[in-house]
Design a protein around this motif. Structure first.
Motif, short mmCIF file in Angstrom:
data_model
loop_
_atom_site.label_atom_id
_atom_site.label_comp_id
_atom_site.label_asym_id
_atom_site.label_seq_id
_atom_site.Cartn_x
_atom_site.Cartn_y
_atom_site.Cartn_z
N LYS A 48 45.94 -22.04 56.16
CA LYS A 48 44.99 -20.82 56.33
C LYS A 48 45.21 -19.90 55.10
CE LYS A 48 44.41 -21.01 61.22
NZ LYS A 48 44.55 -20.28 62.44
N PHE A 49 46.33 -19.78 54.73
CA PHE A 49 46.49 -18.71 53.77
C PHE A 49 45.98 -19.36 52.36
CE2 PHE A 49 49.32 -16.79 50.28
CZ PHE A 49 48.75 -15.56 50.62
N THR A 50 46.28 -20.77 52.14
CA THR A 50 45.66 -21.36 51.06
C THR A 50 44.31 -21.41 50.86
OG1 THR A 50 47.54 -22.74 50.50
CG2 THR A 50 45.74 -23.36 49.53
N GLU A 51 43.59 -21.58 52.12
CA GLU A 51 42.01 -21.57 52.13
C GLU A 51 41.47 -20.28 51.80
OE1 GLU A 51 38.26 -22.88 52.40
OE2 GLU A 51 40.29 -24.15 52.15
N TYR A 52 42.16 -19.29 52.35
CA TYR A 52 41.98 -17.85 52.13
C TYR A 52 42.03 -17.47 50.68
CZ TYR A 52 43.40 -12.85 51.71
OH TYR A 52 43.68 -11.23 51.27
N LEU A 53 42.92 -18.09 49.81
CA LEU A 53 43.13 -17.69 48.52
C LEU A 53 42.07 -18.30 47.77
CD1 LEU A 53 46.91 -18.09 48.08
CD2 LEU A 53 45.59 -15.90 48.18
N LYS A 54 41.59 -19.46 47.98
CA LYS A 54 40.62 -20.01 47.36
C LYS A 54 39.15 -19.46 47.43
CE LYS A 54 42.49 -24.93 47.64
NZ LYS A 54 42.67 -26.29 48.22
N LEU A 58 41.65 -16.23 44.23
CA LEU A 58 43.15 -15.68 44.00
C LEU A 58 43.85 -16.88 43.47
CD1 LEU A 58 43.64 -13.26 47.07
CD2 LEU A 58 42.98 -12.60 44.59
N ASP A 59 43.64 -17.34 42.47
CA ASP A 59 44.20 -18.64 41.73
C ASP A 59 45.37 -18.10 41.05
OD1 ASP A 59 41.51 -19.66 42.30
OD2 ASP A 59 40.93 -19.48 40.09
N HIS A 60 45.64 -16.94 40.94
CA HIS A 60 47.11 -16.63 40.35
C HIS A 60 48.08 -16.75 41.38
CE1 HIS A 60 45.77 -12.70 41.90
NE2 HIS A 60 47.01 -12.22 41.93
N VAL A 61 47.90 -16.34 42.71
CA VAL A 61 48.51 -16.49 43.81
C VAL A 61 48.96 -17.95 44.10
CG1 VAL A 61 49.30 -15.82 46.22
CG2 VAL A 61 47.79 -14.27 44.67
N ILE A 62 47.95 -18.85 44.10
CA ILE A 62 48.15 -19.98 44.29
C ILE A 62 49.19 -20.84 43.37
CG2 ILE A 62 46.96 -22.46 44.28
CD1 ILE A 62 44.49 -21.04 45.32
N GLY A 137 39.46 -11.06 35.40
CA GLY A 137 39.31 -12.35 36.03
C GLY A 137 39.28 -12.45 37.45
N ALA A 138 38.73 -11.32 38.04
CA ALA A 138 38.78 -11.24 39.44
C ALA A 138 37.31 -11.86 39.79
CB ALA A 138 39.05 -9.58 39.95
N LEU A 139 37.43 -12.26 41.23
CA LEU A 139 36.06 -12.89 41.53
C LEU A 139 35.41 -11.70 42.50
CD1 LEU A 139 34.28 -15.26 42.29
CD2 LEU A 139 35.56 -15.54 44.38
N VAL A 140 34.37 -11.46 42.03
CA VAL A 140 33.51 -10.41 42.52
C VAL A 140 32.03 -10.93 43.17
CG1 VAL A 140 31.96 -8.35 42.30
CG2 VAL A 140 34.11 -8.65 40.87
N VAL A 141 32.00 -10.71 44.52
CA VAL A 141 30.89 -11.50 45.31
C VAL A 141 29.97 -10.29 45.86
CG1 VAL A 141 30.85 -12.84 47.30
CG2 VAL A 141 32.66 -13.29 46.02
N ALA A 142 28.59 -10.75 45.81
CA ALA A 142 27.63 -9.69 46.40
C ALA A 142 27.20 -10.52 47.56
CB ALA A 142 26.48 -9.31 45.51
#
Length: 209
Positions: A48-54, A58-62, A137-142
């Motif tokens: 669940k944590f890996t899916e949340y990171l994807k 949050l590729d740097h955490v993976i 490099g952060a993912l920004v979502v609208a």
């Protein structure tokens, strides 16, 4: 906290309540309402944590978990909300009027144009900062309230900036998540900050025939 043309002031809080605070607007203009929460703890299984990171980009955490051979381990996470809302009071706000303002949250989205002057299909420039510095490099979502599944996404550049093409009017939420190693490993493995910015692009005015 609320910030407008006259400055900023704290809001009357209601701990543990919904809504978290109350505001009486006395003057026209754009008001920036902000809420920074206390950290909350959650424990997640590895999958669940890996899916949340994807989902949150949050590729740097993976990558960090893979380097440490912890990809299959469960996680304790502390998360804090850094929420902002732009509220328009009155009508006829001048195009030169300031919209968003920096509130100093750990993770913060700042609109660099006035969304109340936008129309459907316009591009909204935004800046994302972490600890008051550009976040790269952060993912920004609208997401639009009427169709949240149709997301508009972009990665922040070296200046922490993105431009999002917003295809429709109505209520929008822009969001981003940043995660860092927890300051106290005995308390949690990771600490995350969830930034959001909400506002409404007004409907187009149709002239009467």
């Amino acid at each position: 906290i609320v910030a407008d043309a006259s400055g900023r002031k704290p809001l009357v809080g209601r701990p543990g309540a919904d809504p978290a605070g109350m505001l009486q607007v006395a003057s026209p203009g754009v008001h920036v309402i902000g809420y920074f929460s206390n950290p909350s703890q959650v424990e997640l299984e590895a999958d669940k944590f890996t899916e949340y990171l994807k989902q949150e980009g949050l590729d740097h955490v993976i990558a960090a978990r893979a380097r440490e051979n912890k990809s299959g381990a469960g996680v304790r996470e502390l998360f804090s909300r850094c929420a902002k809302s732009l509220v328009l009071s009155g009508e006829g706000v001048p195009k030169a009027a300031a919209a968003d303002r920096t509130l100093g949250f750990p993770l913060e989205l700042v609109a660099e144009a006035n969304p109340f002057q936008m129309s459907a299909g316009g591009a909204l420039p935004l800046r994302l900062t972490y600890q008051s510095k550009p976040l790269v490099g952060a993912l920004v979502v609208a997401m639009n309230r009427m169709n949240p599944g149709q997301k508009v996404t972009a990665r922040s550049d070296r200046a922490g900036r993105v431009r999002l093409l917003l295809p429709r009017t109505g209520m929008w939420m822009i969001k981003a998540v940043h995660m860092v190693p927890a300051a106290n490993p005995a308390e949690a493995d990771w600490a995350s900050y969830w930034a959001s910015l909400t506002f409404e692009i007004p409907p187009a005015v149709v002239a009467k025939q």
